[in-house]
Enzyme design. Structure first.
Site, PDB file in Angstrom:
ATOM      1  N   ASP A  34       0.824  -1.212   0.000  1.00  0.00           N
ATOM      2  CA  ASP A  34       0.000   0.000   0.000  1.00  0.00           C
ATOM      3  C   ASP A  34       0.863   1.270   0.000  1.00  0.00           C
ATOM      4  O   ASP A  34       0.371   2.357   0.314  1.00  0.00           O
ATOM      5  CB  ASP A  34      -0.973  -0.008   1.183  1.00  0.00           C
ATOM      6  CG  ASP A  34      -0.244  -0.110   2.509  1.00  0.00           C
ATOM      7  OD1 ASP A  34       0.980  -0.370   2.498  1.00  0.00           O
ATOM      8  OD2 ASP A  34      -0.888   0.084   3.549  1.00  0.00           O
ATOM      9  N   HIS A 237      20.971   1.562 -20.380  1.00  0.00           N
ATOM     10  CA  HIS A 237      20.171   2.006 -19.235  1.00  0.00           C
ATOM     11  C   HIS A 237      20.670   1.376 -17.936  1.00  0.00           C
ATOM     12  O   HIS A 237      19.896   0.893 -17.119  1.00  0.00           O
ATOM     13  CB  HIS A 237      18.680   1.697 -19.461  1.00  0.00           C
ATOM     14  CG  HIS A 237      18.084   2.528 -20.546  1.00  0.00           C
ATOM     15  ND1 HIS A 237      16.892   2.218 -21.168  1.00  0.00           N
ATOM     16  CD2 HIS A 237      18.508   3.672 -21.130  1.00  0.00           C
ATOM     17  CE1 HIS A 237      16.629   3.133 -22.085  1.00  0.00           C
ATOM     18  NE2 HIS A 237      17.595   4.028 -22.081  1.00  0.00           N
ATOM     19  N   ASP A 254      24.885   9.844 -17.127  1.00  0.00           N
ATOM     20  CA  ASP A 254      23.698  10.387 -17.799  1.00  0.00           C
ATOM     21  C   ASP A 254      22.716  10.729 -16.684  1.00  0.00           C
ATOM     22  O   ASP A 254      22.068   9.835 -16.120  1.00  0.00           O
ATOM     23  CB  ASP A 254      23.121   9.338 -18.760  1.00  0.00           C
ATOM     24  CG  ASP A 254      21.939   9.883 -19.573  1.00  0.00           C
ATOM     25  OD1 ASP A 254      21.410  10.954 -19.233  1.00  0.00           O
ATOM     26  OD2 ASP A 254      21.551   9.202 -20.561  1.00  0.00           O
ATOM     27  N   ASP A 265      18.602  16.800 -19.398  1.00  0.00           N
ATOM     28  CA  ASP A 265      19.059  15.444 -19.748  1.00  0.00           C
ATOM     29  C   ASP A 265      20.473  15.575 -20.319  1.00  0.00           C
ATOM     30  O   ASP A 265      20.634  15.959 -21.477  1.00  0.00           O
ATOM     31  CB  ASP A 265      18.076  14.860 -20.775  1.00  0.00           C
ATOM     32  CG  ASP A 265      18.408  13.431 -21.180  1.00  0.00           C
ATOM     33  OD1 ASP A 265      19.329  12.840 -20.604  1.00  0.00           O
ATOM     34  OD2 ASP A 265      17.711  12.912 -22.091  1.00  0.00           O
ATOM     35  N   HIS A 344      21.447   3.545 -30.795  1.00  0.00           N
ATOM     36  CA  HIS A 344      20.264   4.340 -30.441  1.00  0.00           C
ATOM     37  C   HIS A 344      20.171   5.568 -31.340  1.00  0.00           C
ATOM     38  O   HIS A 344      21.083   5.841 -32.129  1.00  0.00           O
ATOM     39  CB  HIS A 344      20.286   4.715 -28.953  1.00  0.00           C
ATOM     40  CG  HIS A 344      21.520   5.469 -28.508  1.00  0.00           C
ATOM     41  ND1 HIS A 344      21.726   6.790 -28.797  1.00  0.00           N
ATOM     42  CD2 HIS A 344      22.601   5.066 -27.785  1.00  0.00           C
ATOM     43  CE1 HIS A 344      22.871   7.188 -28.258  1.00  0.00           C
ATOM     44  NE2 HIS A 344      23.434   6.147 -27.650  1.00  0.00           N
ATOM     45  N   HIS A 348      16.091  13.364 -28.893  1.00  0.00           N
ATOM     46  CA  HIS A 348      14.638  13.398 -28.715  1.00  0.00           C
ATOM     47  C   HIS A 348      14.252  14.774 -28.197  1.00  0.00           C
ATOM     48  O   HIS A 348      15.091  15.474 -27.612  1.00  0.00           O
ATOM     49  CB  HIS A 348      14.212  12.309 -27.726  1.00  0.00           C
ATOM     50  CG  HIS A 348      15.004  12.325 -26.442  1.00  0.00           C
ATOM     51  ND1 HIS A 348      14.703  13.151 -25.393  1.00  0.00           N
ATOM     52  CD2 HIS A 348      16.135  11.654 -26.070  1.00  0.00           C
ATOM     53  CE1 HIS A 348      15.580  12.962 -24.411  1.00  0.00           C
ATOM     54  NE2 HIS A 348      16.472  12.073 -24.803  1.00  0.00           N
ATOM     55  N   HIS A 355      11.464  12.225 -22.588  1.00  0.00           N
ATOM     56  CA  HIS A 355      11.275  11.918 -24.010  1.00  0.00           C
ATOM     57  C   HIS A 355       9.984  12.625 -24.384  1.00  0.00           C
ATOM     58  O   HIS A 355       8.893  12.082 -24.271  1.00  0.00           O
ATOM     59  CB  HIS A 355      11.203  10.411 -24.249  1.00  0.00           C
ATOM     60  CG  HIS A 355      12.507   9.730 -23.966  1.00  0.00           C
ATOM     61  ND1 HIS A 355      12.644   8.374 -23.924  1.00  0.00           N
ATOM     62  CD2 HIS A 355      13.753  10.222 -23.720  1.00  0.00           C
ATOM     63  CE1 HIS A 355      13.917   8.072 -23.655  1.00  0.00           C
ATOM     64  NE2 HIS A 355      14.592   9.176 -23.529  1.00  0.00           N
ATOM     65  N   GLU A 379      22.798  13.383 -28.644  1.00  0.00           N
ATOM     66  CA  GLU A 379      23.480  12.418 -27.782  1.00  0.00           C
ATOM     67  C   GLU A 379      24.009  11.183 -28.511  1.00  0.00           C
ATOM     68  O   GLU A 379      23.620  10.050 -28.218  1.00  0.00           O
ATOM     69  CB  GLU A 379      22.538  11.970 -26.669  1.00  0.00           C
ATOM     70  CG  GLU A 379      21.144  11.543 -27.129  1.00  0.00           C
ATOM     71  CD  GLU A 379      20.279  11.057 -25.945  1.00  0.00           C
ATOM     72  OE1 GLU A 379      20.758  10.185 -25.190  1.00  0.00           O
ATOM     73  OE2 GLU A 379      19.145  11.541 -25.806  1.00  0.00           O
ATOM     74  N   TYR A 383      29.648   2.332 -28.294  1.00  0.00           N
ATOM     75  CA  TYR A 383      29.704   1.345 -27.213  1.00  0.00           C
ATOM     76  C   TYR A 383      30.273   0.055 -27.787  1.00  0.00           C
ATOM     77  O   TYR A 383      29.676  -0.526 -28.702  1.00  0.00           O
ATOM     78  CB  TYR A 383      28.289   1.082 -26.656  1.00  0.00           C
ATOM     79  CG  TYR A 383      27.503   2.368 -26.441  1.00  0.00           C
ATOM     80  CD1 TYR A 383      27.541   3.039 -25.224  1.00  0.00           C
ATOM     81  CD2 TYR A 383      26.750   2.936 -27.487  1.00  0.00           C
ATOM     82  CE1 TYR A 383      26.850   4.226 -25.032  1.00  0.00           C
ATOM     83  CE2 TYR A 383      26.066   4.124 -27.315  1.00  0.00           C
ATOM     84  CZ  TYR A 383      26.112   4.771 -26.089  1.00  0.00           C
ATOM     85  OH  TYR A 383      25.429   5.944 -25.918  1.00  0.00           O
ATOM     86  N   ARG A 407      29.185   8.327 -24.404  1.00  0.00           N
ATOM     87  CA  ARG A 407      28.068   9.123 -24.943  1.00  0.00           C
ATOM     88  C   ARG A 407      28.288  10.562 -24.485  1.00  0.00           C
ATOM     89  O   ARG A 407      28.751  10.789 -23.369  1.00  0.00           O
ATOM     90  CB  ARG A 407      26.712   8.597 -24.441  1.00  0.00           C
ATOM     91  CG  ARG A 407      25.519   9.418 -24.900  1.00  0.00           C
ATOM     92  CD  ARG A 407      24.170   8.707 -24.748  1.00  0.00           C
ATOM     93  NE  ARG A 407      23.761   8.445 -23.383  1.00  0.00           N
ATOM     94  CZ  ARG A 407      23.835   7.270 -22.784  1.00  0.00           C
ATOM     95  NH1 ARG A 407      24.305   6.215 -23.425  1.00  0.00           N
ATOM     96  NH2 ARG A 407      23.450   7.122 -21.528  1.00  0.00           N
ATOM     97  N   GLU A 409      25.954  14.075 -24.364  1.00  0.00           N
ATOM     98  CA  GLU A 409      24.571  14.530 -24.577  1.00  0.00           C
ATOM     99  C   GLU A 409      24.392  15.956 -24.096  1.00  0.00           C
ATOM    100  O   GLU A 409      24.653  16.269 -22.928  1.00  0.00           O
ATOM    101  CB  GLU A 409      23.603  13.609 -23.817  1.00  0.00           C
ATOM    102  CG  GLU A 409      22.150  14.061 -23.884  1.00  0.00           C
ATOM    103  CD  GLU A 409      21.180  13.078 -23.237  1.00  0.00           C
ATOM    104  OE1 GLU A 409      21.576  12.359 -22.305  1.00  0.00           O
ATOM    105  OE2 GLU A 409      20.010  13.051 -23.680  1.00  0.00           O
TER     106      GLU A 409
HETATM  107  N1  GLY Z   1      18.487   9.807 -20.109  1.00  0.00           N
HETATM  108  C1  GLY Z   1      17.594   9.323 -21.065  1.00  0.00           C
HETATM  109  C2  GLY Z   1      18.026   9.656 -22.411  1.00  0.00           C
HETATM  110  O1  GLY Z   1      19.117  10.117 -22.618  1.00  0.00           O
HETATM  111  O2  GLY Z   1      17.263   9.555 -23.335  1.00  0.00           O
HETATM  112 MN    MN Z   2      20.253  11.116 -21.148  1.00  0.00          MN
HETATM  113 MN    MN Z   3      18.338  11.817 -23.781  1.00  0.00          MN
END
Ligand code: GLY
Ligand code: MN
Ligand code: MN
Length: 435
Positions: A34, A237, A254, A265, A344, A348, A355, A379, A383, A407, A409
């Site tokens: 709960d 992730h 990240d 982000d 990827h 976005h 997102h 970004e 890898y 990466r 970003e």
């Molecule tokens: N941190 C999520 C992304 O970079 O899309």
């Molecule tokens: Mn990110």
């Molecule tokens: Mn992102």
């Protein structure tokens, strides 16, 4: 009362002069038994109302003579409020949120048909809240069953979320100010992370130091922070954040802050001991080059795919030069061979959602262009997983490349003249990352 929320409701209602739109608050999310997660309002609902309580429904009925904005919410209840927090209540909400009329949520079934029966369309997003989906469908079925007697009623349901995406993808100056705050806190946290990270410390210590700064600013993590050292950086992730960092590791972070519902982000990758290995260095230079070229392609009027194409081309050319891919660059791109290392997209939209919403293509498959007010992440990454196996026709690689994940970003605002990198306050040049 003229608020940003009212202006948004008016803009939305102008699109559906004879329709009725229903927006619901986010459902409660259970953590265990709960105990619930901290409530976070649904972004469309918040965008239109600024109201951040659960168990609420907003009805927009532009064709209704009297009530164009109707809010259903939890009534005041002293006992319940002692347990689970304050409620605005029916009386105060009218004034505070600019509704034409406010009803307690338990009157929804009784009152809703009044706002639906003369509408030509019902706008509703069939979302995660299945119980509410069923409720709306039942109301609609009843109105259709009695349509013949009335000759009016919503003859179709259209998606309400799609109505909003055009507005939400172009940020207003007020929204950009809020995003600058989330960015400023996130920039500070990333710059602090570089001071904290060193061999022997744990990934979660860096996470804690960053999230401490988020919280001190009144914010929260915009998404689970990724603090990935060594080959953990190859897990896109990765959120366990429990490894002890070692000399010669890269650390990929990240992490972004959410302040007042708007998100940042940011990703940076740097050597834990202040020195890139030769392989890390050339790959980092390649990702950075791809990122800078991609950012340069984020321009008003440029199609949405241009920045991804720029990143893919740069990375593919670079991987061929390094001997990690082999073949003609155009063919490799066409066959998406870069996906073995860059799996990827390049970015976005960013805003109320990390997102964020925004239709990317036209019906003829062409890409929509960027417009001033768009905020997009850029970004790219490379890898090389420890167990990388080349596809047929591709070269075997030396072990020295394995386990490197990079990466970079940034959050980029499209301006009338070009773009502004909102997150430029976190350095990414090699000289700034080595010591
Ligand atoms: N941190 C999520 C992304 O970079 O899309
Ligand atoms: Mn990110
Ligand atoms: Mn992102």
């Amino acid at each position: 009362m003229d608020t940003v929320y009212q202006r948004r409701r008016q803009a939305l209602m102008a699109q559906i002069p004879h329709g009725t739109a229903i927006f619901t608050s986010a459902p409660h999310a259970v953590m265990h038994n709960d105990v619930e997660h901290v409530f976070r309002q649904d972004s469309d609902f918040y965008y239109l109302t600024g109201f951040n309580e659960p168990d609420a429904v907003a009805v927009l009925a532009p064709h209704h003579g009297e009530h164009r904005f109707v809010l259903f919410l939890r009534p005041k209840d002293r006992d319940r409020e002692i347990w689970s927090g304050r409620r605005v209540g029916v009386e105060a909400a009218k004034e505070q949120f600019g509704a034409d009329v406010v009803f307690p949520i338990h009157e929804l079934d009784e009152k809703l048909p009044e706002y639906l029966k003369t509408a030509d369309r019902l706008y509703y997003h069939l979302g995660r809240h299945d119980g509410f989906n069923q409720k709306v469908l039942r109301h609609w079925q009843r109105l259709i069953a009695t349509y013949a007697k009335r000759g009016t009623g919503p003859v179709a349901i259209e998606d309400a979320h799609l109505l909003l995406q055009g507005m939400r993808r172009v940020k207003t100056p007020e929204e950009i100010e809020l995003m600058r705050k989330a960015v400023a806190v996130s920039v500070k946290a990333h710059n602090h992370a570089r001071e904290v990270a060193q061999p022997g410390r744990y990934e979660y210590e860096v996470q804690a130091e960053m999230e401490h700064l988020f919280r001190l600013a009144g914010g929260t993590p915009a998404y689970p922070s990724i603090v990935a050292s060594g080959d953990n950086a190859c897990i896109l992730h990765y959120i366990e954040n429990n490894r002890q960092m070692q000399a010669k590791d890269l650390l990929l972070i990240d992490a972004g802050c959410c302040c007042d519902y708007y998100n940042a982000d940011i990703t940076r990758t740097f050597p834990v001991d202040g020195r890139f290995t030769p392989e890390q260095r050339v790959l980092y230079e390649l990702v950075l080059e791809a990122q800078l070229k991609a950012i340069a392609a984020v321009q008003p009027g440029q199609p949405f795919n241009a920045f991804h194409d720029a990143a893919v081309r740069t990375i593919t050319e670079g991987l061929v030069e390094l001997g990690l891919l082999a073949g003609d660059v155009d063919t490799l791109i066409e066959e998406k061979k870069h996906r073995a290392f860059f799996m990827h997209g390049t970015g976005h939209f960013l805003g109320l959602d990390v997102h964020d919403t925004g239709i990317l293509r036209n019906a003829d498959k062409t890409w929509k262009p960027f417009e001033p007010g768009n905020v997009v992440t850029v970004e790219p990454g490379i890898y090389i997983t420890p167990d990388y196996e080349p596809a047929e026709g591709q070269p075997a690689i030396d072990d020295c490349w394995r386990g490197i994940g990079i990466r970079i970003e940034d959050d980029v605002l499209v301006t009338p003249e070009g773009n502004e990198v909102l997150t430029a306050g976190v350095p990414k040049e090699i000289a700034a990352l080595e010591h």
